[in-house]
Motif scaffolding. Structure first.
Motif, mmCIF file in Angstrom:
data_model
loop_
_atom_site.group_PDB
_atom_site.id
_atom_site.type_symbol
_atom_site.label_atom_id
_atom_site.label_comp_id
_atom_site.label_asym_id
_atom_site.label_seq_id
_atom_site.Cartn_x
_atom_site.Cartn_y
_atom_site.Cartn_z
ATOM 1 N N THR A 47 -34.302 71.742 27.811
ATOM 2 C CA THR A 47 -34.209 70.577 28.623
ATOM 3 C C THR A 47 -32.960 70.002 28.801
ATOM 4 O O THR A 47 -32.111 70.608 28.576
ATOM 5 N N THR A 48 -32.740 68.696 29.232
ATOM 6 C CA THR A 48 -31.639 68.193 29.441
ATOM 7 C C THR A 48 -30.996 67.301 28.344
ATOM 8 O O THR A 48 -31.947 66.948 27.389
ATOM 9 N N VAL A 51 -33.046 63.938 28.286
ATOM 10 C CA VAL A 51 -34.073 63.958 27.741
ATOM 11 C C VAL A 51 -34.295 63.776 26.250
ATOM 12 O O VAL A 51 -35.114 63.209 25.418
ATOM 13 N N HIS A 105 -31.553 71.496 23.724
ATOM 14 C CA HIS A 105 -32.842 72.036 23.727
ATOM 15 C C HIS A 105 -33.476 71.671 22.150
ATOM 16 O O HIS A 105 -32.716 71.149 21.354
ATOM 17 N N HIS A 136 -43.357 70.541 26.788
ATOM 18 C CA HIS A 136 -43.166 70.748 28.215
ATOM 19 C C HIS A 136 -44.070 69.748 28.949
ATOM 20 O O HIS A 136 -43.643 68.824 29.800
ATOM 21 N N VAL A 139 -42.676 66.036 28.243
ATOM 22 C CA VAL A 139 -41.279 65.622 29.019
ATOM 23 C C VAL A 139 -41.315 65.849 30.717
ATOM 24 O O VAL A 139 -40.380 65.743 31.400
ATOM 25 N N LYS A 140 -42.476 66.845 31.124
ATOM 26 C CA LYS A 140 -42.393 67.058 32.660
ATOM 27 C C LYS A 140 -42.174 66.036 33.593
ATOM 28 O O LYS A 140 -41.586 66.202 34.602
ATOM 29 N N ASP A 143 -38.235 65.722 33.050
ATOM 30 C CA ASP A 143 -37.476 66.871 33.565
ATOM 31 C C ASP A 143 -38.576 68.029 33.802
ATOM 32 O O ASP A 143 -39.084 68.949 33.009
ATOM 33 N N ALA A 146 -37.453 71.941 32.438
ATOM 34 C CA ALA A 146 -37.695 72.220 31.177
ATOM 35 C C ALA A 146 -38.428 73.651 31.193
ATOM 36 O O ALA A 146 -39.175 73.846 31.862
#
Length: 167
Positions: A47-48, A51, A105, A136, A139-140, A143, A146
């Protein structure tokens, strides 16, 4: 469609889930000895850094992301036989799902144990995959790019084939 018979050259040492006609079958483990078995699997949720910061600060919109992913991984390990064809239903003695957070990550690791007649590799792999999918889902909203990758067996112990560790 090409069928490969168990024990044929095309299947190497033989595929235990294929019968002599090439049809899929569940392996009979009734004659195998019960031994303590353990498997460890891992994967990487990417991910970023933003996040990861939100997650670390507890500011993601869906709440406690890691707790939810941990429970999802444990539940998935317990239900692997319902998800993966030909897997045996196992009485698991332990399931641990752990997360190591880095800048961009999260490394996901699952350790699964049982005392039985067949291994728990699929249960550990399933726990990692479902924990990653849950991350996922959690956090979708912030992001969509991801991803979960690198789901793999890291080590296993017990059974006739003994211990194995990924180098």
């Amino acid at each position: 469609m090409t069928r490969v018979a168990a024990g044929s050259e095309a299947s190497g040492a033989g595929l235990s889930h294929i019968d002599s006609t090439g049809a899929a079958r569940m392996v009979d483990v009734g004659g195998k000895s019960r031994t303590d078995r353990r498997a460890v699997a891992g994967g990487t949720f990417r991910t970023t850094t933003e996040v990861i910061g939100l997650l670390s600060d507890g500011k993601l919109p869906k709440g406690d992301v890691l707790a939810t992913a941990r429970i999802a991984g444990i539940m998935a390990a317990k239900r692997t036989d319902e998800l993966i064809p030909l897997c045996h239903q196992l009485a698991l003695s332990s399931v641990e799902v752990e997360f190591a957070i880095a800048d961009d990550h999260i490394d996901v690791t699952a350790t699964v144990g049982t005392s039985g007649q067949t291994g728990v590799e699929m249960e550990a792999l399933t726990a990692v995959a479902v924990a990653g999918l849950t991350l996922h889902d959690m956090v979708k909203a912030v992001d969509r790019r991801a991803s979960m990758d690198g789901v793999r067996l890291l080590e296993k112990t017990g059974g006739k084939s003994g211990s194995w560790r990924r180098e």
